[in-house]
Each structure stands twice: as structure tokens, then as C-alpha cells.
Design an enzyme around this catalytic site. Structure first.
Site, PDB file in Angstrom:
ATOM      1  N   ASP A 232     -24.863   7.005  38.728  1.00 41.09           N
ATOM      2  CA  ASP A 232     -25.509   8.114  39.423  1.00 41.09           C
ATOM      3  C   ASP A 232     -26.730   7.645  40.208  1.00 41.09           C
ATOM      4  O   ASP A 232     -27.004   8.109  41.322  1.00 41.09           O
ATOM      5  CB  ASP A 232     -26.010   9.168  38.424  1.00 41.09           C
ATOM      6  CG  ASP A 232     -24.978   9.616  37.417  1.00 41.09           C
ATOM      7  OD1 ASP A 232     -23.997   8.893  37.209  1.00 41.09           O
ATOM      8  OD2 ASP A 232     -25.171  10.682  36.833  1.00 41.09           O
TER       9      ASP A 232
ATOM     10  N   GLU B  28     -12.837  11.675  34.967  1.00 43.63           N
ATOM     11  CA  GLU B  28     -12.735  11.151  33.602  1.00 43.63           C
ATOM     12  C   GLU B  28     -11.696  11.873  32.745  1.00 43.63           C
ATOM     13  O   GLU B  28     -11.470  11.490  31.598  1.00 43.63           O
ATOM     14  CB  GLU B  28     -14.107  11.225  32.930  1.00 43.63           C
ATOM     15  CG  GLU B  28     -15.129  10.319  33.604  1.00 43.63           C
ATOM     16  CD  GLU B  28     -16.551  10.706  33.267  1.00 43.63           C
ATOM     17  OE1 GLU B  28     -16.744  11.672  32.498  1.00 43.63           O
ATOM     18  OE2 GLU B  28     -17.481  10.057  33.778  1.00 43.63           O
TER      19      GLU B  28
END
Length: 689
Positions: free
Chosen positions: A306, A444
Site C-alpha cells: 500500500d 485475495e
């Protein structure tokens, strides 16, 4: 937004307000809790980058004893919102000054307080607490350190030492990993009878109607065992700290602020997002920025991708030194990334999914089954191989906008080489093409897939970046050229859609709402072996769409639009990273309504009281810096349309949302600062000092 204000009191808001009213300075964070709260109310003084492990539990950042604990009662009532409903209650956060305040009125007295984590002296945090009697009364106050620490995976101190003396309380703690940290809290009381306790003072006094009493607290934190007897606090010292803090933070805020004329809601939310990012910026920070900032121990206080993909662009435009430091963190932890690759029997550098001091700290079991309370096996630490490419592509983004090549000489070029060596050793050769099997992309919910589009394309772009900077006489060049030429990129189908991974089109064709109806528990994890989304096309977050946005110059507008329209109904946005990417893509696809909606979701993510707090049975609450940064980038990259033109100059192709009359902001570009003003008619770019 100049001030965030919430009126009224509800115990249901304790967790979300703790995040929402967070204060910090990049090194420490103090949650938006009240002085009478204790550890079970999620009070936390969190120390960024200071890690510890208790037994075999997850290693995480530490929380310190709470030095701002104050409990007031009198001969009439308890003056704690936890025990007695107040007549009125207001908490506020100054967005431009980074100061938290409260004003709570009971039948017998009024409590006012304000606190801040200093932006001018990053070892310090301060509190001013005031009570005003509404009638004659005897008052009893406990004030000091609450030694009951809220830990997710603790306790983290195997040895503690508290001392109370001379209006000071000191804490020296030794962690399970034998690291030492020291806290000194200095108190100033006026007109109280004072008794010393183990970790607190007990104050008592008789107050007449309208009489006011003040308590000042100055806290200093040191990463060693130091006893600072000379530290003092009083009204003047407090105000001196406060004034320096306000100036330091306000300068940062005004430098980063974007002004939107014509949309107050968007303006307020964007101001708040920028605030959340700025309380994480610290030029002396050698540890980069964690995925949940300084809001607590969630995600172990680790640094994720991130930071490079979302936060670094914000700092490139507003404060390039912070972006540079974040990249230096990755360069300086190359050794650990190489060790991680070796651990998995590969060459080169495999950057961690969850980095603590460069080491992979992601466990094999990241979520729990809410029905059985059993841990669910996940493969993030082994199969999220795109992280190394993210490091390379982020460094290229930094160089592109700063022209600072010094990081290449400081280890950046070596980092690039080792990252590509990792992929060369990971590849599978089929029909003279290089494939990447058994991976996880940004989505994910689908683990251990083959040829994830985002992963393969990111590797290709990272390899091209390395080739760009390799010297002409480097013997590695030919190998890199061959590698780039043979990387397999999933082809488009007849409708122009890139398959997210091999076999994705064969999964059950249901949309997000169909899967949502199958959920049996609100905290149920959608992914994993038995997850409700695993065998469907429903994905957690932008994946193919993220690829198109990160490298949008490589794709036609038709390709972008077709893939956006295809993947949108399948995307659950279960990650805070997703909405800002979809906002950018929707804008290019001319879906302005969705673009604006997703932008607002990014900018307001920490302003609601219904955030996603659990993944399975694991607490994942906290702030969302990547989403905050995504909102900023939605304006700069999307609605303002920043780009570098054919003359290698800064330029803009604005696409203002309906109702927006003007955008105005400052931006850093190649060692110069510019004031940008965009309205419906033109773009004005002015160089400023």
C-alpha cells in the site's frame, strides 16, 4: 473541513471514534478516546516501528501505558460517560491544527480537554484538562498512567518499572525481545491536595460554584531508559508547545490541501483524508508507514505494498522527502528481501507481504473461521509475489516526477536487479514463454492461481524499468531483454476482456449480491479454501482494473472501458484499496456517477461508524491511509488529470465533476513547486517559491 465535530454520546461509537479522532506525528499515535477510558475501551498510545513478540503470537507494534488517564467523581455523581449519561457531550478534531478536544457537561460540573501529538517535537504529546464546577462540591480525581495496556497479541513488556515523584510519573519497560522504551509524564496541578499512588496521583479539593481547575500533562517518549528530571510543564510551557505544533502542522496541511469549489461534502472529506496522511509523515522516520498508520496494532503494524503504490504518490506530490524515505526503507532492507527469497528456494529479492524491519511477518493463518474459531490457512506470505515488482515500479514513479536519481546509486539499482532475478528464478517455461504459477494477485479471494494478469504485467513493467537504468555494458542486459520478450501476458477474449487469471472465466458466473446472500455471519471471510467467493467470479478488489490504472498509457480507452464494465459487478470492494482505483477507471470509462461515488467512498472511509472491523474472527479495525491517499490521487490523477506532456513538462487534462467550479492545489514536480488552478475554462500553472 476545519473541524470534525460529533455531538452526543454512545458506547457503540467507542471503536470507530478511536480511529476517526486519531492524532499522531508519524512516530506515535494516540487514539480518539476519552480520558476516563481504559484498555477495554481500546485506548492506545501506539509506537510506530517498535515491534515485539509475545510467546508464539503475532509480532506487532507496541502500545504504551496511557499517560492521559483521568477519572473524576464528586459527592453528587460520577463524571465518567461510561458510568453516567452526560447532559451534553461534544468531541472535535481540528483538521488544520491536529488538536483533539472534548466538552462534556454533567449535572454538577463541565469537563473540557484538548490534546495533541507534537508536530514540532516528535518525542512529545500534551494534554490540557479542565473542570468547572456548576455548584459547590467535593471533587476526587485519579490522574496518571493506566498500566493496563490494550494489546491484540500481548503482553509485550516482561519487565516494567514505574516511579511517581515530583509531579512526574516514569515508565521504563523492557519488551520480550529485550528492547527498552521509556515514558516520562509530567503533571501540573493547581490547588489540589495530592496523594501518590503506584502509577497515579489522587487529587482532592472543594470547588465552589463556577470555580475552574486545570491539569496540564507533558509526555515524552524515549527509545531507551532515560530519566528526565528536568522536564517541566505549566500553562506557558503548554501553550509554547501548542503554538509550535499548530504552526508546523498547519504549514504541512496548507501545502497539501486541495481546494474544491462547488462541493462542500467532497471538500470536507478530502480535507480529512489529507489530515490522516499528514499525521503519518515524519522526515526523521526510518521505518516507512504501516498499513493502518499509527491507529493501533492491526495488521501487526507492518508495512505493505500500500505504501509504495498509494501513499508514495501522495508524498511525491506534496513532500517528496517522505516518499524518498519510504523507498530508502525498502532499499535498506534488501538484505532481508534476499533472505526471504532464499527461504522459499528462489534467487534475488522477494519483498515481504507484511514487512517489519524488512522481515516477512505475515503468518500462515491470517483469519479465523467465525463458526469454529479455527484458524484458516492463507498463502499471502508465500504467493503475493507482485510485491517485488511494486517496489521497482514505485521507484520509477518517484524518479519520473522528481528526477532524483540518487536512490539508484544508494542501492536502488541493485534492488531492481535482485527483484528481477527473483522473478527469473520463479518463472515456469512453457512453449518458450515465461509463466508465473501458484500466485495471489490483489484479489485475495482467489489464492494460488496461475498467470494472474496484474502479477505478470507488473513483472514485465518492472523488468522494463530495470532495463532502462542498466548501464549499456552490463552483462545482465541481454538476459533482461530475453526475459521481457518471453513474459506471458494473458490475452484478451473476443470481447476484449483480460482474464484475471488462468481459469477465471470458468468459475461460477454470479455477481456480488448473489454471493452476499450466501453469507451466514457478518464477519465471515469470503476467501480461503471454503470461502463463499472462492469458486465464483466475485473478487475482493480491483485486480485487472488495478493493472489498467497503474499502467493506463499502455492500454486503449476501449480496453479500459470494456474491462471496467466487465469486472465492476464482480468486485465486492472488500479492501479499502479498491474504490479509489475504480473511481479513476470509471472516469476514463465515462461512468461519472460511479467515479464520483467511489471517490467519496475512498475519502469518507474513516468518517463512518460502520467500518469493516473483522476478517473472520480477527480484528482489522483502524484507519485506512491507502484509501485516504487514493482519494487524493482520484483528484490529482483523475479529475485534474495530471500528466507529463510531449515536451516533458507538467500538464493537466481536467475532467471536473458536475458542480465542481474550481480545483486549486500546490504540487511538487522535479525540484520545483507549482500552484495549479483549474476551472471550467482553463488551467493555470504557476511556479512558486
Amino acid at each position: 473541513m476545519k473541524t470534525l465535530v460529533k455531538k452526543g454520546y454512545s458506547k457503540n461509537d467507542i471503536t470507530s471514534f478511536g480511529n476517526m479522532f486519531l492524532i499522531g506525528n508519524g512516530k506515535f499515535g494516540y487514539r480518539g478516546t476519552l480520558e476516563e477510558y481504559k484498555s477495554d475501551n481500546l485506548v492506545a498510545l501506539n509506537v510506530a516501528g517498535f515491534y515485539d513478540r509475545y510467546k508464539n503470537l503475532w509480532r506487532e507494534t507496541i502500545n504504551l501505558p496511557n499517560p492521559f488517564y483521568i477519572y473524576v467523581k464528586n459527592n453528587i455523581e460520577s463524571c465518567s460517560v461510561l458510568e453516567n449519561e452526560p447532559c451534553s457531550h461534544i468531541i472535535s478534531l481540528s483538521i488544520e491544527k491536529a488538536i483533539f478536544s472534548r466538552n462534556t457537561e454533567f449535572k454538577s460540573l463541565i469537563i473540557k480537554s484538548e490534546r495533541f501529538v507534537s508536530q514540532s517535537d516528535d518525542t512529545s504529546l500534551l494534554l490540557h484538562y479542565q473542570i468547572r464546577a456548576l455548584k459547590d462540591q467535593n471533587v476526587e480525581i485519579d490522574v496518571g498512567l493506566d498500566k493496563n495496556i490494550w494489546d491484540i497479541n500481548g503482553p509485550h513488556f516482561k519487565k516494567t518499572n514505574y516511579k511517581v515523584f515530583n509531579n512526574k510519573i516514569t515508565f521504563n519497560g523492557k519488551t520480550n525481545e529485550n528492547k527498552v522504551i521509556s515514558l516520562v509524564a509530567t503533571y501540573k496541578f493547581s490547588n489540589f491536595d495530592v496523594k501518590k499512588g503506584e502509577t497515579m496521583y489522587h487529587l482532592s479539593s472543594f470547588l465552589k460554584e463556577n470555580e475552574v481547575r486545570n491539569i496540564y500533562v507533558l509526555v515524552k517518549i524515549f527509545p531507551n531508559e532515560i530519566n528526565r528530571d528536568s522536564i517541566k510543564v505549566n500553562k506557558q510551557i503548554y501553550n509554547d508547545y501548542k503554538n509550535r505544533h499548530i504552526k508546523a502542522f498547519k504549514d504541512k496541511f496548507l501545502n497539501a490541501k486541495i481546494t474544491i469549489k462547488g462541493d462542500k461534502n467532497a471538500q470536507d472529506e478530502l480535507d480529512y483524508s489529507i489530515y490522516q496522511l499528514l499525521i503519518l509523515s515524519n522526515k526523521d522516520n526510518k521505518n516507512s508507514i504501516a498499513a493502518r498508520g499509527v491507529s493501533g496494532q492491526t495488521y501487526k503494524g507492518a508495512i505493505f505494498w500500500d505504501t509504495e503504490i498509494f501513499l508514495n504518490p501522495f508524498f511525491i506530490f506534496t513532500d517528496p522527502i517522505i516518499a524518498r524515505n519510504n523507498l530508502l526503507y525498502r532499499i535498506n532492507t534488501l538484505k532481508e528481501a534476499k533472505e526471504n527469497a532464499k527461504l522459499h528456494h528462489y534467487e534475488g529479492a522477494f519483498y515481504p507481504w507484511e514487512s517489519q524491519e524488512g522481515k516477512e511477518m505475515c503468518s500462515k493463518y491470517n483469519v479465523t473461521d467465525v463458526f469454529t474459531n479455527e484458524p484458516i490457512r492463507t498463502y499471502f506470505n508465500e504467493k503475493q509475489i507482485h510485491t517485488s515488482a511494486d517496489m521497482v515500479n514505485s521507484l520509477e514513479e518517484y524518479i519520473k516526477f522528481t528526477k532524483d536519481y540518487s536512490l539508484l546509486e544508494l542501492g536502488g539499482l541493485e534492488m531492481m536487479k535482485e527483484c528481477i532475478k527473483f522473478y527469473m528464478s520463479y518463472k515456469k517455461v512453457i512453449n518458450n514463454e515465461y509463466h508465473f504459477f501458484d500466485v495471489i494477485g490483489p484479489d485475495e479471494y482467489h489464492e494460488r492461481v496461475n498467470d494472474n494478469f496484474f502479477t505478470n504485467y507488473s513483472i514485465k513493467k518492472a523488468s522494463e524499468v530495470l532495463l532502462k537504468y542498466l548501464p549499456k555494458n552490463d552483462v545482465f542486459r541481454d538476459e533482461v531483454v530475453d526475459f521481457i520478450d518471453k513474459i506471458y501476458i494473458p490475452k484478451q477474449d473476443k470481447n476484449g476482456i483480460f482474464e484475471q487469471f488462468d481459469g477465471y472465466f470458468d468459475l461460477e458466473d454470479v455477481k456480488v449480491e448473489d454471493v452476499r446472500k450466501r453469507i451466514r455471519h457478518k464477519n465471515e471471510y469470503w476467501g480461503g479454501k471454503l470461502g463463499v467467493a472462492t469458486k465464483t467470479r466475485v473478487i475482493k478488489q480491483a485486480d485487472v482494473v488495478a493493472t489498467l490504472m497503474m499502467f493506463k498509457d499502455d492500454f486503449s480507452l476501449k480496453d479500459i472501458k470494456n474491462n471496467y464494465n466487465f469486472y465492476l459487478p464482480y468486485t465486492e470492494h472488500g479492501s479499502s484499496l479498491s474504490s479509489s482505483i475504480y473511481s479513476l477507471c470509471a472516469l476514463l470509462a465515462k461512468d461519472y456517477k460511479t467515479s464520483y461515488k467511489m471517490f467519496r467512498q475512498s475519502s469518507s472511509i474513516d468518517l463512518g461508524t460502520n467500518q469493516k472491523m473483522y476478517a473472520g474472527g480477527i480484528y482489522i479495525g483502524g484507519t485506512h491511509p491507502a484509501s485516504n491517499a487514493g482519494a487524493y490521487l482520484g483528484v490529482i490523477r483523475g479529475f485534474a488529470g495530471i500528466y507529463i506532456d510531449e515536451n516533458n513538462q507538467l500538464n493537466f487534462k481536467p475532467n471536473l465533476i458536475h458542480g465542481w467550479k474550481m480545483l486549486s492545489f500546490k504540487i511538487n514536480f522535479r525540484n520545483k513547486k507549482y500552484q495549479i488552478t483549474i476551472n471550467r475554462k482553463d488551467v493555470k500553472i504557476e511556479e512558486i517559491l
